[in-house]
Every structure is written in structure tokens, then in C-alpha cells.
Design an enzyme around this catalytic site. Structure first.
Site, PDB file in Angstrom:
ATOM      1  N   LYS A   1       1.079  -1.023  -0.033  1.00 55.42           N
ATOM      2  CA  LYS A   1       0.366  -0.179  -0.410  1.00 55.42           C
ATOM      3  C   LYS A   1       1.135   1.676  -0.068  1.00 55.42           C
ATOM      4  O   LYS A   1       0.405   2.248  -0.247  1.00 55.42           O
ATOM      5  CB  LYS A   1      -0.801   0.397   1.027  1.00 55.42           C
TER       6      LYS A   1
ATOM      7  N   THR B   1      -3.646   5.310   3.503  1.00 55.49           N
ATOM      8  CA  THR B   1      -2.691   5.828   3.017  1.00 55.49           C
ATOM      9  C   THR B   1      -2.890   6.449   1.669  1.00 55.49           C
ATOM     10  O   THR B   1      -1.839   7.568   1.331  1.00 55.49           O
ATOM     11  CB  THR B   1      -1.938   4.544   2.491  1.00 55.49           C
TER      12      THR B   1
END
Length: 340
Positions: A198, A255
């Protein structure tokens, strides 16, 4: 309960605050800092002004510093040890704690840089532990979380992953509270792959936002990035459903879209014309995606996997593509069926 957090960065400090501020069962938290001056500043000012300014350290937190070895009294008194260093420091910490009977968990996300030459691939945290501390009962605490919000008591959900039920149970007991929910998961491979991939996908979405490509493009990157993450995880032995949870989709969405994301910020700064060194230096904190992106792609190549977004991010970070070229390369790919 006696909890030790090794590493006084933003995230380690935030979790220490979260544990020490809980009502009910008494918790004593020791926060260890490598830098003696930083530790003294935290002791006297009751604040981590370097990494988490504006957050008061509760009375239940004591601050330690100095040389760290397995015989340190505060380690021997611990019910749980949490490693709050970046990925680059995990191996050394695990070596120090290799014979320790206390459950250990780490917070870092990413792949370790290859050890012993370019022929070796980088490892996830649980793979490092298997190499250097195979008898240690350990796991990872991961999920969608910004340190500032956890430290301020804002609602957050994390996942405690380990092959050892006792480690999962200890992490839940240590950190679960009305504002911090801890879910247990025995798929440590999937949880760690989600946490690693991620970060580099957030660089891609930051690039997208910095180039003002629009919300459609961001949604496409997040969705196809999730497919890449799942593809790699399954190839390494993870369960596909793990990537629909907190450490997969949850952490990716946070994120990739949150303004507090350092990795997303790197992508935005690159889109605005900064070089990589300038972008990283401007953060003041570690952006793990910058350091683990090449290792993610290397691992995927060894497995024969197609990860075009990740490949484009690495080409951008290495200077082989400019921001607009990276986007053009992704959009020029041949049509294909949707799927993993």
C-alpha cells in the site's frame, strides 16, 4: 500489564500513549528512545516534540534510553515488547530479542532491503524473524492508522496478526479500547503484504493527485492497485480475503487518499517537479514506500507476476520515467479482462 515500546518515532509514541491512557486495568508503558537527548527532552517536557508535537505523554509512560540489550531490566519486566523502528531496524531488534520469552510485535510495514547482495530478495518482517529469531513468539500490529489520530484518541481499528494465538491475544489485551479496536488475524503473510504494498501504491495516487488527473483516475489506481497487492500476497501464501480487510483495502484507502500520508505526499511532490531526494528530505519522517518499492517489484518478478503500477512507481523513483510518462505508460497497456 507492563508494555515496552522500542522506538520513539511518531507511531511508537502514539501507541504508547494509547496504551497508557486507557482506563480500567493498570498499564505501565516504557518508551525507549535511541537518542539520549530526545529521551531527556521527553522526560522533562512530557512531549515528543520531534515526532509527535502537541501530544502530552500520560503519567504511566516512562522514557528510557541508552544501549539496548536483552538483559535490560525494563525488558525483563515486560509482558509485551513492541518494536517501533523503521523496517531497516527490525533485523537488529529481533536479533537482540531472539531468546526472549516475552511476546514481541513490530509496527513497521514494508520489505527489508536485500541482505548479502543483489541475488537475494528482500524479506517481510515475519520472514526476517524466521531467519534470526525462529523461537521468538512474535507478530505484527498493522492497519489503517495515522499516528496523530491514534494519539488524540480518535476512533481507529487495527489488526493483530501472528501465527501464535498468545501473541494475538496479548496485543488485543494491550491495545483494545473504546477508541482503538484490535482485530485478530492468523494470516500474517497477508497482513504484512498489505502493509508493504500500500505504501508504494500511495506514491502512485499522490502522483495522480499532484498531476490533477481527477478522482476517476485515483479510483482506478486504488482498485487495480488492490488487485496487484492481492496477486502478490496470494503468490506468497496469503489468503485472498485478507486483502478485503483492514490491512489491505483499509490501509490502502487511508494511505492513498489521506492528507497525512507521507507516501502520498512523495508522489505529489514528484508530480510538482521535485526530485526524489528533495521530496524525501522535505518530509522529516521516513516514507517506507520509497525504500521498499524496488523490493516489492523484485519479489513480484521472481514469482513471475505482472504488477504494472508498482513497476511504474519504481521507474519513477529511479528516474527512468517522468511523472507524465509513468501515467502514459499505464494507460497505453493492452486491453485485458478485469481480475487478479
Amino acid at each position: 500489564m507492563n508494555i515496552v515500546v522500542l522506538g520513539a518515532g511518531a507511531w511508537g509514541t502514539a501507541l504508547a500513549v494509547g496504551a497508557a491512557a486507557q482506563d480500567g486495568e493498570f498499564r505501565q508503558v516504557t518508551l525507549w528512545a535511541r537518542d539520549a537527548q530526545q529521551a531527556e527532552d521527553m522526560r522533562t517536557g512530557r512531549e515528543n516534540r520531534r515526532y509527535l508535537p502537541g501530544v502530552t505523554l500520560p503519567p504511566a509512560i516512562s522514557v528510557a534510553d541508552g544501549a539496548l540489550d536483552a538483559s535490560a531490566p525494563f525488558l525483563n519486566q515486560a509482558d509485551l515488547i513492541v518494536i517501533g523502528t523503521p523496517m531497516s531496524g527490525l533485523r537488529g531488534m529481533l536479533q537482540t530479542l531472539a531468546a526472549h520469552p516475552t511476546p514481541v510485535a513490530w509496527l513497521c510495514k514494508g520489505f527489508e532491503a536485500p541482505q548479502g547482495g543483489e541475488s537475494m530478495h528482500g524479506l517481510l518482517g515475519h520472514e526476517v524473524r524466521a531467519q534470526v529469531a525462529p523461537r521468538l513468539k512474535a507478530g505484527v500490529l498493522s492497519g489503517p492508522s495515522f499516528a496523530q489520530e491514534v494519539a488524540k484518541g480518535r476512533p481507529t481499528a487495527l489488526v493483530a496478526a501472528s501465527e501464535h494465538a498468545s501473541v494475538r491475544d496479548m496485543l488485543v489485551a494491550a491495545f483494545h479500547s473504546p477508541m482503538l479496536r484490535i482485530y485478530a488475524n492468523d494470516d500474517i503473510v497477508g497482513v504484512e503484504v498489505g502493509g508493504a504494498v500500500k505504501n508504494l501504491l500511495a506514491i502512485a495516487t499522490g502522483l495522480c493527485d499532484g498531476l490533477d488527473l481527477g478522482l476517476n483516475a485515483r479510483a482506478a489506481l486504488v482498485t487495480r492497485g488492490l488487485a496487484e497487492m492481492t496477486r502478490l500476497g496470494v503468490a506468497l501464501g496469503a489468503r485472498a480475503d485478507t486483502f478485503m480487510g483492514l490491512s489491505g483495502l483499509g490501509d490502502l484507502v487511508l494511505t492513498a487518499t489521506g492528507d497525512l500520508s507521507r507516501n502520498r505526499r512523495v508522489g505529489q511532490l514528484l508530480a510538482k517537479g521535485m526530485n526524489l531526494s528533495e521530496a524525501v528530505d522535505s518530509l522529516g519522517h521516513v516514507a517506507e514506500g520509497v525504500y521498499s518499492a524496488r523490493t516489492v517489484v523484485q519479489r513480484a518478478r521472481l514469482l513471475g507476476l505482472d504488477m504494472p503500477i508498482s513497476e511504474a512507481v519504481v521507474a519513477l523513483l529511479e528516474g527512468r520515467l517522468r511523472p507524465a510518462q509513468a501515467v502514459a505508460a499505464l494507460m497505453a497497456r493492452d486491453p485485458k479482462d478485469e481480475g487478479l
